[in-house]
Design an enzyme around this catalytic site. Structure first.
Site, short mmCIF file in Angstrom:
data_model
loop_
_atom_site.label_atom_id
_atom_site.label_comp_id
_atom_site.label_asym_id
_atom_site.label_seq_id
_atom_site.Cartn_x
_atom_site.Cartn_y
_atom_site.Cartn_z
N PHE A 246 28.51 53.93 19.67
CA PHE A 246 27.55 53.14 18.88
C PHE A 246 28.24 52.09 18.01
O PHE A 246 27.70 51.65 17.01
CB PHE A 246 26.66 54.04 18.02
N PRO A 640 18.55 51.56 37.58
CA PRO A 640 17.32 51.67 36.76
C PRO A 640 17.19 53.00 36.04
O PRO A 640 16.63 53.06 34.95
CB PRO A 640 16.19 51.49 37.79
N LYS A 709 22.66 41.06 32.16
CA LYS A 709 22.59 40.74 30.73
C LYS A 709 23.02 41.93 29.85
O LYS A 709 23.79 41.77 28.92
CB LYS A 709 21.18 40.31 30.35
N GLY A 710 22.51 43.11 30.10
CA GLY A 710 22.88 44.26 29.26
C GLY A 710 21.67 44.84 28.54
O GLY A 710 20.77 44.11 28.12
N VAL A 711 21.65 46.16 28.41
CA VAL A 711 20.48 46.86 27.86
C VAL A 711 20.82 47.83 26.74
O VAL A 711 19.95 48.56 26.28
CB VAL A 711 19.74 47.64 28.98
N GLU A 713 21.54 47.66 23.49
CA GLU A 713 21.14 47.53 22.09
C GLU A 713 19.74 46.98 21.88
O GLU A 713 19.13 47.19 20.83
CB GLU A 713 22.18 46.65 21.35
#
Lengths: 748, 165
Positions: A246, A640, A709-711, A713
């Site tokens: 985190f 996914p 893109k990224g997931v 945060e």
């Protein structure tokens, strides 16, 4: 120009599939080795004594009592601590902070290490540290945001954001038909990964091996090498699994340096694992903020200005501020934008990046202010956001590399049933007489890339080995990066061996900024492409190959064979090409980072819309989030199943931010009074109901070759505001301080 | 003088000489018996990461002094699978993506095994959530955990995710 997928593969045979975690069996059988699970021969245990006050100095330590305790081997204090070769105030890498490693007797925050006790057993070292019975000379601690004067600072790459102005904010205020001026506050939060920070340090001459959780393996080597005066290549970091990160496990800290020092001093391996309480000080946190938002809108409901001033807490000895005001840049089409940042120096440990640093706190305030403005205008909150939808990046006018936010709004609203929402608050009750409210917020997160290298090798037996020092802290790097690697060679996933989590491998970069899959993934993809290119050259030059003479054609790797692109009639098996080479292995390498031309041309962000339902007991004011629907568009989704888990996790962090997390300081001694998992609240299973994630399709030809893109945060952003707004919609009460507490609703 | 205890640990009898009466079951397993699958998250019974079964009941091993366990039967995460065959709870955790970092997972799984044995939740999602709330997951894989426990309770594969709302 990498503006689209390279043609050499049919991408997606593995990517896009919901593969289960490749580290799943290890994690459910207890055989996944986390740092503190290592117990080498001859191990010593180190425990640091933490300061019980936040400001002052240590006047005495009963080292004799500690040393006399059976099993205690060494007691380190500022009086006898061996020298470090690099000063703890140095900043050897981009991600560095000043830290405390017993350089003097000053106490700058509670839980700061004030001594280190080493023993033959954990029990002996723990008791030794307790026996030190420190006495202090105490000064009045400054732990509240009003306890010191805010100051401005010069912008810097890490932790010191620049102030930003686009357009004329004062004119925007002047021309507004409706104005809003509100101040929101957010609480100090501590990462509290389930695995506390831990290290097993082992010296062999001037070579150092560290079993420790790391979100940035290569950078960690460079950092620790500096403090111990050895070359970075002499440091090995092994971090196959992180028990959560985190943002807190990328940066060298004082406790780690002390444990490594103890190992060097004793000539034996040393294990240190922070207690839960010690997580509330020397290893970073999200600083508290106070944010003033002044919004103006014209008679049509178009924003004339968003003016966002943030004050964020930092420590007295370093500056890392939660860049909350930045969250107002780039999201709504206001006539003018202004984001300013100031810091307040408090007697706390230095904050650091914590999941969505700035975006989480800033979005919480912004999305609530947007709701307040919609209320003032008499508009539906979603209609108000659509009215101010940014077709290009506000301020800069840059086009977005892709932006399916309109689809997120539409699909999320449809699934949630938003159209049935009454405009006025306090209109809905459930069958138990509880107040029901609906709120929403926009989710927004940039998609940065760092730098990464990778290596690929196609073996004679038709399998491949891919290597990069990527870090899996739960996001699923072991799995999703292997899927990308397999696709780069057109191989099934089970033919790919993937090595990561070890600093001896090519630099996998930083697991942070939601950019690890994009960065390390594109490096692996490029490395695989390098192998395919070489295979093509070899086959085209080989008279025995059916691809002979196809010199200028591009090749496609598929199912263990090489094809001429667009001509399936000509192909050659990897195994045959390699066998004619004498079963040699073909090695390739690749790197990835953001294409600077693309960065100049396009604004790049992931987007989403979150809708929340809360129910409030009208007598007890107990609040429950009963439904959360998040619709997110984040480019190509590699896995996914894992992406959904990341988004769920982010949304639950949003619940936590809105209703649970807050470190409370004692005003006299300055320590945190709830420094454990009973007092520092995070959601448990019973707090989580009715979660739904919608993944909105998005092709992005510009963000990177794979369109990722990224997931990691984005799920927090939007969610906090949506919950705050739902509480208003249920109760009619605007609470402008997070976390929202029962007493806030009773008091108002 | 070191006390010694006799345990049945993951099905095998073990005589253990305790070097220190302060040793908890958690530190005995992790630091002395080479069974580090059981995890330390808080060391004070607040997070559940150290959950093991003692005489069939789920307990926080960090709050249990090893010296009190003479004659006890202990099952840890390492003792759950039958050779290469995963326990149904372990398989359900993988299938439902009921973990991310995996650190709280051994405790979650042992707690789920205990909850199912207690027969207090059945397939009721609210009761499962309540019964699993002694185990904190900071990655917040709760959605998958709840589904995994129900799936394992049913003893059958293939439940629909939509049922979880």
């Amino acid at each position: 120009m990498p503006d689209t997928l390279d043609p050499h593969i049919r991408f997606g045979s593995n990517s896009g599939q919901p593969a289960t975690r490749r580290d799943g069996v290890a994690k459910v059988t207890g055989t996944a080795t986390f740092a503190a699970d290592n117990t080498p021969e001859g191990l010593l245990y180190a425990v640091f004594a933490p300061a019980a006050i936040a400001r002052g100095r240590v006047t005495s330590l009963d080292t004799a009592a500690a040393e006399a305790h059976p099993g205690v081997t060494h007691v380190l204090t500022p009086q006898n601590r061996p020298p470090l070769q690099g000063d703890p105030s140095d900043k050897p890498t981009m991600f560095s902070f000043r830290f405390e490693a017993l350089q003097d007797d000053t106490v700058r925050y509670a839980e700061q290490p004030i001594a280190l006790v080493v023993g033959e057993t954990l029990e002996a070292a723990t008791e030794g540290a307790r026996l030190l019975s420190p006495h202090y000379e105490t000064e009045k601690p400054r732990v509240g945001i009003d306890d010191a004067e805010p100051y401005g600072f010069e912008a810097d790459a890490f932790g010191k954001p620049a102030n930003t102005v686009h357009g004329d904010p004062d004119a925007g205020h002047g021309s507004a038909a409706t104005s809003l001026d509100v101040t929101y506050e957010t609480a100090p939060q501590y990462h509290n990964a389930m695995e506390t920070h831990a290290v097993v340090a082992t010296w062999d001459g001037d070579h150092l091996t560290l079993d420790m959780p790391s979100q940035a393996l290569s950078m960690s080597c460079a950092g620790f090498a500096h403090y111990f005066g050895i070359p970075a290549e002499n440091v090995t970091v092994r971090s196959p699994y992180l028990g959560g990160g985190f943002g807190s496990k990328a940066i060298p800290t004082g406790p780690y340096v002390l444990a490594i020092l103890a190992a060097r001093m004793t000539g034996r391996p040393v294990k240190m694992m922070l207690t839960r309480q010690q997580m509330f000080g020397p290893v970073g946190h999200r600083g508290q903020t106070r944010q003033r938002l002044r919004l103006g809108a014209d008679a049509d409901g178009k924003l004339t200005v968003i003016d966002h001033e943030g004050i964020s807490a930092t420590s007295t000895f370093d500056t890392f501020i939660e860049p909350a005001a930045n969250a107002s840049q780039g999201i709504y089409a206001a006539g003018a934008l202004r984001s300013t940042h100031r810091a307040v120096a408090l007697d706390v440990g230095t904050p650091g990046p914590m999941r969505a640093p700035g975006e989480a706190s800033g979005s919480a305030a912004l999305e609530c202010a947007m709701d307040e403005m919609a209320e003032a205008l008499g508009m539906d909150p979603l209609d108000f956001r659509l009215k101010n939808y940014a077709e290009t990046e506000p301020g800069t006018g840059k086009p977005y590399s892709s932006k399916a936010l309109r689809e997120c709004y539409a699909q999320g609203a449809e699934r949630f049933g938003w159209a049935k929402r009454p405009l006025q608050p306090g209109q809905m009750r459930d069958e138990h007489g509880h107040l029901v409210g609906w709120g929403m917020g926009t989710a927004f997160f940039p998609c940065p890339m760092f730098m990464a290298d990778a290596r690929a090798a196609l073996r004679a037996d038709g399998t491949a080995l891919f290597e990069t020092s990527a870090a899996d802290m739960g996001q699923g790097a072991w799995t999703s990066l292997a899927q990308i690697a397999a696709d780069s060679l057109g191989l099934p996933l089970d033919k790919v061996e993937f090595r990561a989590g070890h600093s001896g491998l090519p630099d996998g970069g930083v697991a942070g900024g939601s950019g690890h899959t994009a960065t390390a993934g594109n490096a692996l993809h490029t490395a695989g492409g390098d192998v395919v290119r070489q295979l093509g050259e070899i086959a085209a030059a080989d008279p025995a190959s059916s691809l002979h003479g196809a010199g200028n054609a591009s090749f496609v790797a598929r199912d263990g064979r090489l094809y001429i692109d667009g001509d399936d009639s000509r192909s050659d098996a990897f195994a045959d090409i390699l066998s004619r080479l004498g079963n040699a292995e073909i090695a390739g390498s690749g790197s990835a980072s953001r294409d600077p031309d693309m960065a100049k041309q396009y604004a790049m962000n992931a987007h989403g819309a979150v809708f929340a339902e809360v129910r409030i007991d009208p007598d007890l004011c107990q609040m429950r989030v009963t439904r959360l629907v998040g619709a997110f568009a984040a480019g190509r989704i590699i896995n996914p199943r894992l992406a959904e888990s990341q988004l769920f996790g982010g949304m639950i962090w949003g619940i936590s931010f809105a209703l649970h997390e807050e470190a409370r300081h004692d005003p006299r001694r300055g320590h945190i009074v709830n420094s454990d998992l009973a007092g520092y609240h995070v959601p448990v299973n019973a707090d989580v109901h009715g979660l739904e994630v919608i993944s909105v399709h998005e092709d992005d030809p510009h963000v990177n070759a794979l369109g990722i893109k990224g997931v990691g945060e984005i799920g927090i952003t939007g969610t906090v505001g949506a919950i705050g707004n739902a509480i208003w919609h249920a109760s009619g009460k605007r609470i402008r301080r997070f976390p929202i507490r029962v007493e806030d609703l009773i008091r108002e | 003088m070191s006390p010694s205890i006799s345990l049945t640990l993951n099905g095998a009898k073990r005589d253990v000489a305790l070097d220190d009466p302060r040793v908890t079951l958690l530190d005995l397993l992790r630091e002395r018996l080479a069974l580090p699958g059981t995890k330390k998250g808080c060391d004070r019974g607040q997070c559940g990461a150290c959950t093991v079964l003692v005489n069939g009941r789920r307990v926080n091993s960090c709050l249990t002094l090893a010296a009190t366990l003479d004659g006890a039967e202990i099952t840890t995460i390492e003792g759950l699978a039958a050779g290469d065959d995963l326990h149904p709870v372990q398989a359900a955790f993988i299938e439902n993506d009921a973990f991310q970092c995996g650190y709280c997972t051994p405790g979650q799984i042992m707690s789920a095994v205990g909850l199912i044995a207690e027969d207090r939740a059945g397939e009721d999602l609210e009761r499962i959530r309540e019964g699993m709330s002694g185990n904190i997951c900071r990655c917040a894989a709760y959605h998958g955990i709840t589904l995994a426990v129900r799936q394992a309770t049913r003893g059958s594969a293939g439940i629909k995710k939509d049922d979880a709302a």
